[in-house]
Design an enzyme around this catalytic site. Sequence first.
Site, PDB file in Angstrom:
ATOM      1  N   TYR A   6     -12.939  53.801  64.970  1.00  0.00           N
ATOM      2  CA  TYR A   6     -11.842  54.109  65.522  1.00  0.00           C
ATOM      3  C   TYR A   6     -11.238  55.604  64.785  1.00  0.00           C
ATOM      4  CZ  TYR A   6     -10.965  49.621  67.935  1.00  0.00           C
ATOM      5  OH  TYR A   6     -11.472  48.642  68.864  1.00  0.00           O
TER       6      TYR A   6
ATOM      7  N   LYS B  88     -13.050  41.295  70.022  1.00  0.00           N
ATOM      8  CA  LYS B  88     -11.983  41.199  69.135  1.00  0.00           C
ATOM      9  C   LYS B  88     -11.581  40.235  68.810  1.00  0.00           C
ATOM     10  CE  LYS B  88     -10.352  46.011  70.837  1.00  0.00           C
ATOM     11  NZ  LYS B  88      -9.405  46.842  71.351  1.00  0.00           N
TER      12      LYS B  88
ATOM     13  N   ASN C   9      -5.983  43.375  73.272  1.00  0.00           N
ATOM     14  CA  ASN C   9      -6.665  43.555  74.639  1.00  0.00           C
ATOM     15  C   ASN C   9      -8.062  43.022  74.508  1.00  0.00           C
ATOM     16  OD1 ASN C   9      -7.706  45.621  73.122  1.00  0.00           O
ATOM     17  ND2 ASN C   9      -7.024  47.207  74.301  1.00  0.00           N
TER      18      ASN C   9
ATOM     19  N   HIS D 131     -13.594  45.693  73.146  1.00  0.00           N
ATOM     20  CA  HIS D 131     -13.853  47.117  73.042  1.00  0.00           C
ATOM     21  C   HIS D 131     -15.218  47.332  73.572  1.00  0.00           C
ATOM     22  CE1 HIS D 131     -14.543  51.044  71.124  1.00  0.00           C
ATOM     23  NE2 HIS D 131     -15.964  50.399  70.975  1.00  0.00           N
TER      24      HIS D 131
ATOM     25  N   GLU E 117     -21.599  54.414  67.891  1.00  0.00           N
ATOM     26  CA  GLU E 117     -20.863  53.143  67.580  1.00  0.00           C
ATOM     27  C   GLU E 117     -22.155  52.298  67.228  1.00  0.00           C
ATOM     28  OE1 GLU E 117     -18.066  52.419  70.748  1.00  0.00           O
ATOM     29  OE2 GLU E 117     -16.696  54.058  70.166  1.00  0.00           O
TER      30      GLU E 117
END
Length: 149
Positions: A49, A9, A112, A115, A126
């Site tokens: 998402y 990310k 965080n 992913h 995905e």
Amino acid sequence: MDRTFVMIKPDGVQRGLIGEVVSRFEGKGLKMIGAKLELLPEERVVEQYREHLGKPFFPGLKQYIMSGPCFLMVWEGRDVVPVVRRIVGATDPAEAEPGSIRGDLALDIGRNVIHASDSPESARREIGIHFRPSELVGYTRIDEAVLYE
Ligand code: IDP
Ligand code: MG
């Protein structure tokens, strides 16, 4: 072989963690078969998402993911989906085990670092959102002969 979708990310990219993250998966014996650095368009963030649409953190999540470039990858290996999820660690870095990526390299659930797909079905979905088949490279890694029994 199984495949999974992994994405560093924007916080991970900005903090210079691409190499560290890639080397953990490489060291494990997993094989990278696709990778690219990209500023994600809104449609693909929402699609990735979609299970979280409508949750209170969704607007912030979308803004975070679109705040800078992400490093997108596809990894291959035996049981790669659960193996990678364990290397990544729990969603909340405060709860993530030391030794995991989130346990070692992050503090905040909203930042965080990484992913990873949570099931083989999510992985297929995905990968399809982010990669064309022609962007995935099939090859044999020289150590495959000794990696697996
Ligand atoms: P995962 O990334 O471990 O699969 P999910 O529950 O699927 O976790 O949530 C997707 C992402 O949404 C998380 O990685 C995190 O970036 C963000 N997120 C989840 N829950 C929260 C929250 O309570 N506050 C802020 N962000 C959250
Ligand atoms: Mg998830």
